[in-house]
Design an enzyme around this catalytic site. Structure first.
Site, PDB file in Angstrom:
ATOM      1  CG  ASP A  74     -10.127 -58.226  70.226  1.00  0.00           C
ATOM      2  OD1 ASP A  74     -11.413 -58.737  70.762  1.00  0.00           O
ATOM      3  OD2 ASP A  74      -9.715 -57.580  70.724  1.00  0.00           O
ATOM      4  CD  GLU A 150      -1.986 -55.631  64.333  1.00  0.00           C
ATOM      5  OE1 GLU A 150      -1.831 -57.202  63.843  1.00  0.00           O
ATOM      6  OE2 GLU A 150      -1.933 -55.271  64.599  1.00  0.00           O
ATOM      7  CB  THR A 190      -6.819 -51.137  71.206  1.00  0.00           C
ATOM      8  OG1 THR A 190      -7.327 -51.845  70.289  1.00  0.00           O
ATOM      9  CG2 THR A 190      -7.418 -49.314  71.639  1.00  0.00           C
ATOM     10  CB  ALA A 214      12.332 -53.071  69.794  1.00  0.00           C
TER      11      ALA A 214
END
Length: 294
Positions: A74, A150, A190, A214
């Site tokens: 990917d 992203e 994903t 987090a």
């Protein structure tokens, strides 16, 4: 038929895949234009000997190409997207990596799936991209200022959390106190976002996911917003710099820099082969429907 070929070389798994692809395309008289660095590796490894035409940058890819074949994982496809950019050239991913949500063609199915390409029995899945601009100007992200998976911000030289002021269409949303924040497309849902607890979106969904990394506040949950939303971030922390990543590209940015994230005016076209749909990939890669408790 004319195809561009770009790839990464992995010693144990890539060589037979490359050979199968080249043999098939040569047999079917497909014109292959190879990314120059990749071709040099193939010559060095003596995988190919014939001379091929090459390309070196996105400026050489245009509508004369039927598609770009990406050989790798990917991450290779994400790099291939920086070569395709707004040309509209579709990308087909041949999986020589591990997980492979984007590189869906597996090595054992290459011959059958390449025949689908020759016969033009495939569909196009359009993928949303994100653009990034910042104030003050940052030269490191101006040439390739978009991401397919992203855009994320994260702490750099500290174990302390950072504060990320977040605005949606100029309306204040939240100040995330966390290790970072991910803005993911449906394609990227994903990836990093999913590993941080974000939801999975199907590729055609017109949305983005905002996922904290987090977070200190446990009630700070992933949020899905329309993909027409303009997202503005302002990061502060104990250190002078923090990290901004666009897929696999990363740079250091000064505190208080304002980041503007929004959908790009163009999309990436991903080739979808019959029987290798997004939903089948989900079931296969995430082992859905398989009881492995015993």
């Amino acid at each position: 038929m004319k195809v561009a070929i770009y790839g990464q070389y992995y010693q144990n798994s890539t060589e037979p895949i490359i050979k199968d692809i080249f043999v098939f395309f040569n047999k079917n008289k497909v014109e292959m234009i190879i990314e120059s660095n990749f071709l040099n590796i193939l010559y060095e490894k003596k995988i190919v000997e014939k001379e091929y035409k090459t390309f070196t940058s996105h400026t050489e890819l245009n509508s004369s190409f039927d598609m770009l074949i990406s050989i790798g994982g990917d991450g290779t496809i994400l790099r291939a997207a920086t070569l395709v950019r707004n040309s509209g050239v579709p990308i087909l991913g041949i999986n020589a990596g591990r997980l492979g949500f984007l590189a869906t063609v597996q090595k054992e199915n290459i011959a059958a799936f390449m025949q689908f390409i020759i016969d033009k029995k495939y569909t196009i899945s359009k993928r949303t991209l994100l653009s990034l601009s910042c104030s003050p100007y940052n030269e490191a992200i101006q040439d390739i200022n978009f991401a397919m998976n992203e855009i994320s911000v994260s702490r750099k030289d500290t174990t302390s959390m950072i504060t990320i002021e977040t605005y949606l269409n100029d309306e204040f949303l939240n100040s995330y106190w966390a290790d970072g924040l991910i803005i993911a497309t449906p394609t990227g849902s994903t990836g990093y976002s999913m590993s941080c607890g974000g939801p999975i979106l199907t590729p055609e969904v017109r949305s983005l996911v905002i996922t904290p990394i987090a977070p200190h506040n446990l009630n700070a949950r992933p949020l899905v917003v329309p993909d027409e939303t303009e997202i503005r971030l302002k990061v502060s922390g104990r250190e002078e710099h923090y990290l901004v990543s666009l897929d696999s590209r990363i740079t250091s940015v000064k505190n208080e820099t304002v980041l503007i994230i929004k959908k790009t005016p163009f999309q990436i076209n991903m080739v979808e082969i019959p029987e290798e749909t997004f939903l089948k990939t989900l079931r296969t890669k995430l082992f859905w429907g398989e009881d492995r408790r015993n």
